[in-house]
Design an enzyme around this catalytic site. Structure first.
Site, mmCIF file in Angstrom:
data_model
loop_
_atom_site.group_PDB
_atom_site.id
_atom_site.type_symbol
_atom_site.label_atom_id
_atom_site.label_comp_id
_atom_site.label_asym_id
_atom_site.label_seq_id
_atom_site.Cartn_x
_atom_site.Cartn_y
_atom_site.Cartn_z
ATOM 1 N N ARG A 1 0.849 -1.207 0.000
ATOM 2 C CA ARG A 1 0.000 0.000 0.000
ATOM 3 C C ARG A 1 0.880 1.251 0.000
ATOM 4 O O ARG A 1 0.452 2.320 -0.401
ATOM 5 C CB ARG A 1 -0.961 0.012 1.198
ATOM 6 C CG ARG A 1 -1.812 1.271 1.309
ATOM 7 C CD ARG A 1 -3.095 1.140 2.156
ATOM 8 N NE ARG A 1 -2.942 0.291 3.311
ATOM 9 C CZ ARG A 1 -2.300 0.648 4.437
ATOM 10 N NH1 ARG A 1 -1.785 1.856 4.554
ATOM 11 N NH2 ARG A 1 -2.205 -0.204 5.444
ATOM 12 N N TYR B 1 -16.093 19.059 -14.626
ATOM 13 C CA TYR B 1 -16.575 17.670 -14.673
ATOM 14 C C TYR B 1 -17.596 17.461 -13.559
ATOM 15 O O TYR B 1 -17.380 17.888 -12.432
ATOM 16 C CB TYR B 1 -15.371 16.737 -14.489
ATOM 17 C CG TYR B 1 -15.727 15.286 -14.399
ATOM 18 C CD1 TYR B 1 -16.305 14.626 -15.488
ATOM 19 C CD2 TYR B 1 -15.493 14.561 -13.240
ATOM 20 C CE1 TYR B 1 -16.626 13.279 -15.412
ATOM 21 C CE2 TYR B 1 -15.808 13.211 -13.158
ATOM 22 C CZ TYR B 1 -16.383 12.583 -14.237
ATOM 23 O OH TYR B 1 -16.697 11.253 -14.146
ATOM 24 N N ASP C 1 -7.187 20.440 -13.601
ATOM 25 C CA ASP C 1 -7.545 19.141 -14.161
ATOM 26 C C ASP C 1 -7.176 19.184 -15.644
ATOM 27 O O ASP C 1 -7.811 19.880 -16.433
ATOM 28 C CB ASP C 1 -9.047 18.884 -13.948
ATOM 29 C CG ASP C 1 -9.495 17.501 -14.447
ATOM 30 O OD1 ASP C 1 -8.841 16.950 -15.361
ATOM 31 O OD2 ASP C 1 -10.508 16.990 -13.942
ATOM 32 N N LYS D 1 -8.613 8.259 -19.262
ATOM 33 C CA LYS D 1 -8.968 8.819 -20.576
ATOM 34 C C LYS D 1 -7.787 8.728 -21.547
ATOM 35 O O LYS D 1 -7.318 7.654 -21.818
ATOM 36 C CB LYS D 1 -9.472 10.256 -20.387
ATOM 37 C CG LYS D 1 -10.474 10.412 -19.229
ATOM 38 C CD LYS D 1 -11.806 9.733 -19.504
ATOM 39 C CE LYS D 1 -12.728 9.643 -18.279
ATOM 40 N NZ LYS D 1 -13.035 10.919 -17.655
HETATM 41 C C1 LIG Z 1 -13.462 11.292 -16.342
HETATM 42 C C2 LIG Z 1 -13.003 12.530 -15.737
HETATM 43 C C3 LIG Z 1 -12.725 12.599 -14.367
HETATM 44 C C4 LIG Z 1 -12.947 11.432 -13.444
HETATM 45 O O1 LIG Z 1 -12.026 10.398 -13.680
HETATM 46 P P1 LIG Z 1 -12.307 8.849 -13.344
HETATM 47 O O2 LIG Z 1 -11.066 8.180 -13.819
HETATM 48 O O3 LIG Z 1 -13.553 8.465 -14.094
HETATM 49 O O4 LIG Z 1 -12.523 8.719 -11.885
HETATM 50 C C5 LIG Z 1 -12.235 13.789 -13.865
HETATM 51 N N1 LIG Z 1 -12.051 14.868 -14.639
HETATM 52 C C6 LIG Z 1 -12.328 14.841 -15.960
HETATM 53 C C7 LIG Z 1 -12.114 16.070 -16.777
HETATM 54 C C8 LIG Z 1 -12.803 13.684 -16.554
HETATM 55 O O5 LIG Z 1 -13.086 13.672 -17.861
#
Ligand SMILES: *Cc1c(COP(=O)(O)O)cnc(C)c1O
Length: 378
Positions: free
Chosen positions: A51, A104, A175, A200
């Site tokens: 961990r 988001y 982000d 993504k």
């Molecule tokens: C999908 C997404 C998230 C969340 O990510 P997960 O891997 O689904 O938890 C956060 N910010 C943006 C811009 C996203 O497209």
């Protein structure tokens, strides 16, 4: 570590490889273990327990840190939302965070939940309007930027906002999921922390859920690392390995998807079955000038507004054959989704808006499928 002066398309291929030694594998291995043989001499640097650390995480964390131009490695998390939740811990108890209205929806929902629970206060503002956002900063602790935003594709002036935040002693967190470090590196524009949904574009094959944080300040990284260990929001080794495998092709995938997205946006603009198209690479888009000045590409996500409302948008989705109707984005396969099918999506997103995540298929095949499905929507 590889020479960080290499171009990004060389870095994504070469970072995090085992050393060039006789019989060394060219790829790092997956370490499946919960614990490690312990040091018999006190004070030795040891991994102890899985961990705390896993050697499978290291190559990806080092690669992402280098790509984001940080002086330290990234931290991997079990998901993008786990990374976002960890970053929210940087807001002090009773403090204030400024968030984009079009962030988001998971980010907004979690922030609102934490506000309700009394952890911090939330101010929600228009991130593309720099003056209006700066006017909300006084007395805040953290400025949260997402650019381009998911799904409204609004483009923020990261450098101007981060500089206004810094003057006020406010931490800027970006982000960077939509742009990826190939297209923009927020730390070089004055941001303090970058978060990613590695799910993504970075992984790129829609087969992994993973998140990451990159920090400019090693002290903040150290704190987040300690909290990750105690909160346990760690990735599985196989996910980390898959993410590194996907990262190897980031530049070819993203370059191709962005070129296709630009071409589709031009062809879609003025389509008789659409009210409008949003893509920061279209000269008619409100974010175009800023994106052209601050990003080295325009991303691979489009917003299309189908003529005839939510029902016409649903008929469009049902008629698609090559495009997959599914949520998420950033994979090699093209996906389409009407965001308002989720009850949690705010009303500020129009109910006829379909988010298109452009993959790496042939541009004419993608176009012909969109065109026939739009014609079937009326
Ligand atoms: C999908 C997404 C998230 C969340 O990510 P997960 O891997 O689904 O938890 C956060 N910010 C943006 C811009 C996203 O497209």
């Amino acid at each position: 570590m590889q020479n960080p002066e290499l171009s990004p398309e060389s870095l994504v291929v070469s970072l995090g490889r085992p050393p060039h030694e006789l019989d060394a594998p060219v790829n790092p291995s997956i370490t499946m273990t919960s614990t490690y043989v312990g040091a018999l001499t006190p004070g030795a640097d040891e991994r102890v327990y899985a961990r705390f650390s896993n050697p499978t995480w290291d190559p990806f964390e080092e690669a992402l840190g280098t790509l984001e131009k940080a002086s330290s490695a990234a931290l991997l998390y079990a998901s993008g939302m786990a990374a976002i939740a960890a970053a929210f811990n940087l807001v002090p108890l009773g403090g204030t965070i400024v968030l984009p209205q079009t962030a988001y929806n998971g980010t907004l929902s979690l922030a609102q939940q934490k506000e309700k629970a009394g952890h911090f206060s939330v101010r929600i503002g228009p991130i593309a309007d720099t003056d209006a956002t700066v006017a909300m900063l006084d007395g805040a602790d953290v400025l949260w930027i997402e650019s381009p935003t998911n799904p409204m594709l609004e483009v923020a002036d990261i450098a101007a906002l981060a500089s206004a935040a810094k003057e006020r002693g406010i931490l800027t967190i970006v982000d960077n999921t939509f742009a990826t470090p190939l297209v923009q590196q927020p730390l070089t524009q004055g941001a303090d922390v970058v978060v990613h949904s590695v799910t993504k574009f970075l992984s790129g094959h829609s087969d992994v859920i993973l998140g990451a944080i990159v920090c400019a300040d090693p002290e903040i990284r150290k704190r987040l690392h300690g909290e990750r260990t105690l909160q346990g929001a760690i990735p599985g080794p196989f996910e980390a390995w898959l993410a590194l495998r996907g990262l190897r092709t980031l530049s070819v995938r993203v370059e191709k998807a962005m070129a296709t997205a630009g071409e589709l946006a031009r062809r879609l603009e003025g389509h008789p079955n659409l009210d409008s198209v949003r893509y920061p690479g279209l000269p008619s888009d409100p974010g175009f000038e800023r994106a052209r000045a601050t990003m080295s590409g325009f991303g691979a996500v489009l917003g299309i507004y189908v003529k005839g409302g939510a029902e016409a948008a649903e008929r469009f989705l049902q008629a698609l054959q090559l495009w997959t109707p599914a949520t998420s984005l950033g994979g090699v396969e093209s996906l389409a989704e009407r965001r308002r099918r989720h009850a949690s999506e705010p009303d500020s997103v129009a109910d006829n808006m379909v988010r298109l995540s452009v993959g790496i298929e042939n541009v004419d095949d993608l176009w012909l499928d969109l065109d026939q499905a739009l014609r079937a929507s009326s």
